[in-house]
Design an enzyme around this catalytic site. Structure first.
Site, mmCIF file in Angstrom:
data_model
loop_
_atom_site.group_PDB
_atom_site.id
_atom_site.type_symbol
_atom_site.label_atom_id
_atom_site.label_comp_id
_atom_site.label_asym_id
_atom_site.label_seq_id
_atom_site.Cartn_x
_atom_site.Cartn_y
_atom_site.Cartn_z
ATOM 1 C CB ILE A 31 -0.965 0.021 1.202
ATOM 2 C CG1 ILE A 31 -0.186 -0.048 2.526
ATOM 3 C CG2 ILE A 31 -1.974 -1.093 1.099
ATOM 4 C CD1 ILE A 31 -1.073 0.063 3.750
ATOM 5 C CE LYS A 33 7.133 -1.326 -4.038
ATOM 6 N NZ LYS A 33 7.699 -1.789 -5.340
ATOM 7 N N GLY A 34 8.587 3.923 -0.254
ATOM 8 C CA GLY A 34 9.350 5.147 -0.076
ATOM 9 C C GLY A 34 10.809 4.825 0.104
ATOM 10 N N GLY A 37 11.443 2.178 2.845
ATOM 11 C CA GLY A 37 11.092 0.776 2.649
ATOM 12 C C GLY A 37 9.700 0.627 2.074
ATOM 13 C CB VAL A 38 7.720 -2.037 1.335
ATOM 14 C CG1 VAL A 38 6.400 -2.374 0.668
ATOM 15 C CG2 VAL A 38 8.833 -2.020 0.309
ATOM 16 C CB VAL A 39 3.528 0.646 4.159
ATOM 17 C CG1 VAL A 39 2.360 0.370 5.100
ATOM 18 C CG2 VAL A 39 4.498 1.622 4.798
ATOM 19 C CG ASP A 151 7.061 16.998 8.647
ATOM 20 O OD1 ASP A 151 6.798 17.946 7.882
ATOM 21 O OD2 ASP A 151 7.444 15.887 8.244
#
EC number: 2.7.11.24
Length: 615
Positions: A31, A33-34, A37-39, A151
């Protein structure tokens, strides 16, 4: 890199067994990416609820990134609030000293406020009010703990279809303590420019207050009202131009407080601008909402309301009761003492590991007492999840849905089985008597649960065997650890204290000759505060009981009580035992099922003996 991770993880996965959390989460889809890593979305098979598992790669590659992750997991543990995202668990790494990736389990939120604003141009006034109410509630809770988020933006506010919002991403957050001034200064502030307070543009003020978060909430709320960013500046100067175009030229006393010479000169020489009325800028908005928005977007931070004051605004009449809105306890200074010293990667690894243990209470207790092993070889679910994440990462770009890998085995099969001595307290002997025989429940294919011919053909009385407890693993698979843990406890005990093995044992048929397959698994029953009962000797048949013992058995309130017998052959606790089913059947008047029950009693104080069958 992904292939290298798979190769590296293959060897580690061989050591992970079923009594970790490897089967708890079933991966559904990627669901997000960045660079981190990954979610993935997953299902918690224990509770049935959906969760989000965030895999963070190479945590310790850069110290600044590792500190940000440490700060976030610590703050999310300390700030428990309905409007702040919750960490449900952090997966236990396979090695305390060498782990590089971490897997954080969050509650699953379907989207974020940025996507909600982008996809919905028909939000009602009720939506506007409820969104701002939740954001201010979360902010009030944070600020009462002296936490500045720093933020806040729509992408850092998660959302569900039922309009529930939760603040996330505390990587840039900071805590101000009582022994420091109410205004603080951090030089690493890099928040998104569009939602940055004017006192932060060009480092205008050497110190700033929690009002920076209030400004960000105002910018987000304005975006909710209009569907587009309020101040989309392309640079610091452009950002200031957009702000002054709406709010007008700041007061001279506000400009005099600017520390940056260039910024002060820019504002002083700026042509005179008049403020724009908010009713003109936001023509369709609720007038009460606009009055509150104008307070949130005050140029001077001293003129902005606190979150508590904003919640008391007439805009929330009937929705908010400030006295019932939760407040947080102030955070202990010791929680963030690491911010005041220079840390190495190993220091940060130890601190993050300590945070992980907060979600594993038994291991945390051992860690705090100093009884934990230095190499940290506890079972882990990381290998299982690593394989699923890698598969999804490699296939997520293809057309069509990505079907995650399924686990092939419920537990890892072994070719050999070893017994380990586990010192236990004396247990009451629950072996069958001559009037009660144990009947093994046959499987669907007519075999016993061990995979051998069923013994259920032997007759039973009206009083059946002891009630079954669901086994912690399928028959024929390893359901007990063969690794000793510190003072004699099993590793499994550290994870699942409530897990109880099936109350029966397996035995081999007469045709089996391999000595490795002669080991059995003897499940222990809960201890009872009674006098210890003498053990049966495997060389002496149960027929050695006397008539007096039969009378004692009949009169005892426990129908499964076995009377005490003379101790004939004291077994050494370090003895590795193998029960010969044929010998027991020949010597015992109870038949094979009774012999198995006698074997349970014989092993009561000897230790746990594991049985394994190839999958």
């Amino acid at each position: 890199m992904q292939q290298n991770q798979v190769k590296k993880g293959t060897k580690e996965m061989e050591f992970f067994t079923e009594y970790g959390d490897a089967n708890r989460y079933r991966i559904l889809e990627v669901i997000g990416k960045g660079s981190y890593g990954v979610v993935c979305a997953a299902i918690d098979t224990h509770t049935g609820e959906k969760v989000a598992i965030k895999k963070i790669n190479d945590v310790f590659e850069h110290i600044s990134d590792a500190l940000r992750i440490l700060r976030e997991v610590k703050l999310l543990r300390l700030l428990r609030h309905p409007d702040i995202v919750e960490i449900k668990s952090i997966m236990l790494p396979p090695s305390k000293r060498e782990f590089k990736d971490i897997y954080v389990v969050f509650e699953l939120m379907e989207s974020d406020l940025h996507q909600v604003i982008k996809a919905n141009d028909d939000l009602t006034r009720e939506h506007h009010q409820f969104f701002l109410y939740q954001m201010l509630r979360a902010l009030k809770f944070m600020h009462t703990a002296n936490v500045y988020h720093r933020d806040l933006k729509p992408k850092n506010i998660l959302a569900n279809a039922n309009c529930k919002l939760k603040v996330c991403d505390f990587g840039l957050a900071r805590v101000a303590f009582n022994d420091t001034p109410t205004t603080v200064f951090w030089t690493d502030y890099v928040a998104t420019r569009w939602y940055r307070a004017p006192e932060l543009c060009g480092s205008f003020f050497s110190k700033y207050t929690p009002a920076i978060d209030v400004w960000s909430i105002g910018c987000i709320f304005a975006e909710v009202l209009t569907g587009k960013p309020l101040f989309p500046g392309k640079s610091v100067v452009h950002q200031l131009e957009l702000i002054t175009d709406l709010l007008g030229t700041p007061k001279s006393e506000t400009i005099s407080g600017v520390r940056n010479d260039k910024a002060r000169k820019y504002l002083t020489e700026m042509r005179k601008k008049n403020p724009v009325t908010f009713s003109q800028k936001f023509s369709k908005a609720d007038p009460l909402a606009l009055r509150l928005l104008q307070r949130l977007l005050a140029f001077d931070p001293k003129d902005r309301p606190t979150p508590a004051e904003a919640l008391a605004d007439p805009y929330f009449k009937g929705l908010s009761k400030i006295e019932r809105e939760p407040s947080s306890q102030q955070i202990s200074k010791m929680e963030f003492e690491f911010e005041r010293r220079r840390l190495t990667k190993d220091d940060i690894r130890e601190l993050i590991y300590r945070e992980i243990l907060e979600y594993h209470p038994q291991l945390l207790k051992d860690y705090m007492s100093g009884s934990e092993g230095s190499n940290f070889v506890y079972p882990s679910a990381i290998g299982h999840l690593r394989q699923q994440f890698t598969y999804l990462e490699e296939n997520s770009s293809r057309n069509g849905p990505v079907i995650p890998l399924e686990r092939k085995h419920a537990s890892l099969p072994r070719s050999t089985v070893h017994s380990t001595v586990v010192h236990s307290t004396s247990q009451p002997n629950l072996g069958a008597t001559d009037s009660r025989r144990v009947s093994f429940e046959p499987s669907k294919n007519g075999a016993s649960s061990a995979g051998h011919p069923s013994t259920s053909a032997y007759p039973t009385k009206s009083i059946g065997p002891p009630p079954r407890v669901p086994p912690s693993g399928r028959p024929g698979r390893v359901v007990e650890s063969s690794v000793s843990y510190e003072n004699g406890r099993n590793l499994k005990e550290a994870y699942f204290r409530s897990a109880v093995s099936s109350p029966h044992c397996y035995f081999r048929p007469n045709t089996m000759t391999n000595p490795e397959n002669r080991n059995i698994e003897a499940s222990s029953f809960p201890p009872k505060p009674q006098n210890p009962v003498h053990q049966f000797s495997p060389t002496e048949p149960p027929a050695a009981t006397t008539n007096q013992a039969d009378v004692e058995t009949m009169n005892h309130p426990n129908p499964y009580f076995q009377p005490q017998l003379p101790k004939t052959d004291q077994l050494n606790n370090n003895t590795h035992m193998a029960i010969d089913a044929k010998l027991l059947q020949a010597q015992s008047q109870f038949g094979p099922a009774g012999a198995a029950a006698v074997a349970v009693a014989a092993h009561r104080n000897i230790g746990t003996i594991s049985y394994s069958a190839a999958s």
